[in-house]
Design an enzyme around this catalytic site. Sequence first.
Site, PDB file in Angstrom:
ATOM      1  N   LEU A 135       0.895  -1.141   0.092  1.00 53.46           N
ATOM      2  CA  LEU A 135       0.054   0.113  -0.032  1.00 53.46           C
ATOM      3  C   LEU A 135       0.836   1.123  -0.038  1.00 53.46           C
ATOM      4  CD1 LEU A 135      -2.655  -1.034   2.541  1.00 53.46           C
ATOM      5  CD2 LEU A 135      -2.490  -1.308   0.087  1.00 53.46           C
ATOM      6  N   HIS A 136       1.535   1.458  -1.067  1.00 50.19           N
ATOM      7  CA  HIS A 136       2.150   2.646  -1.174  1.00 50.19           C
ATOM      8  C   HIS A 136       1.923   3.992  -0.667  1.00 50.19           C
ATOM      9  CE1 HIS A 136       5.190  -0.081  -3.175  1.00 50.19           C
ATOM     10  NE2 HIS A 136       4.135  -0.190  -4.159  1.00 50.19           N
ATOM     11  N   ASP A 137       0.956   4.522  -1.439  1.00 52.63           N
ATOM     12  CA  ASP A 137       0.717   5.775  -1.238  1.00 52.63           C
ATOM     13  C   ASP A 137      -0.239   6.148   0.053  1.00 52.63           C
ATOM     14  OD1 ASP A 137       1.467   7.130  -3.414  1.00 52.63           O
ATOM     15  OD2 ASP A 137      -0.001   6.421  -4.681  1.00 52.63           O
TER      16      ASP A 137
END
Length: 307
Positions: free
Chosen positions: A241-243
């Site tokens: 879940l990067h952002d």
Amino acid sequence: MPHAKPRLIVIDTDPGIDDAIGILLALASPEFTIAGMTTVAGNIGIETTTRNAGRLLAFAGREDIPVFAGAATPLSRPGPEPLNLHGKDGIGGADLPDPTKQPENQPAVAWLTELLLNESAGTVDVLALGPLTNIARLILEKPEAANRIGRIIAMGGVVHEAGNVGPRSEFNLWADPEAAAVVVSSGLPLVLVPLDVTRQVRATRDFAEALSATGMPLAAMVADLLESYFETTTHRESRPLHDPCVMLFALAPELFRLEDLRLTVSTGSTEEAGALTIGEKGTLVQVAMSVDGSAVLDLLAAKLTAI
């Protein structure tokens, strides 16, 4: 004790499946007052990223939050090809409504300038989820406004691990390395959240199913977005879940470990574009280097399912 006053934020974004999850988390968090959303081309073209921002706000019933279209191209090089990872609509085909409002006529940088000059210095934070073109243009064109930013928290870069678009490059910085170089070298308060950390925050199918089972609208939509993420990749056991890590850091910085690093951004060849280098000639930046992955996932679920 009384609750702290919500922090005034701007979300700069190129939705994007994981952008969308981060935006929904921000909308579910009373710790934030969202002044507006600015869009940038990145995962897909500016028309689609701007439309997706409006679709997310329509879904959440938050049409009070204005959307301002920003940079359609990088500062000085051609834009990247759209990512297939997020589908043709940039958001994995999620069942979102059409926008109920058109984006504002005012360009993103002009609105950011006005907002920052009208608010007290240091009271507006920018949560950056995409290429840094809008913020770089603000710094270059309106430095008196940019210098009033409280803090920029940006998902971008990779320090010690392998990149995702090149050996040492992460997509957001690679997509507009000249803009990234401007922002990193600006001396503005900046927290970078690189792949080194975001890869430690991984949603599994069990996590998505648990969100869906709550029946809460925001949680169920995030579950659908995660399912789209799984369907567009061969690595289906979990997805980073990067952002959303940007919002999670803003909500709970104590769950992350920061290091002060002197960084420069490569603006060279395509393969090296956006690569970060640590060295004495670099600008001092705070970089998130580790995270309590299970604790931030618990926080994400708690926010999305709160009544």
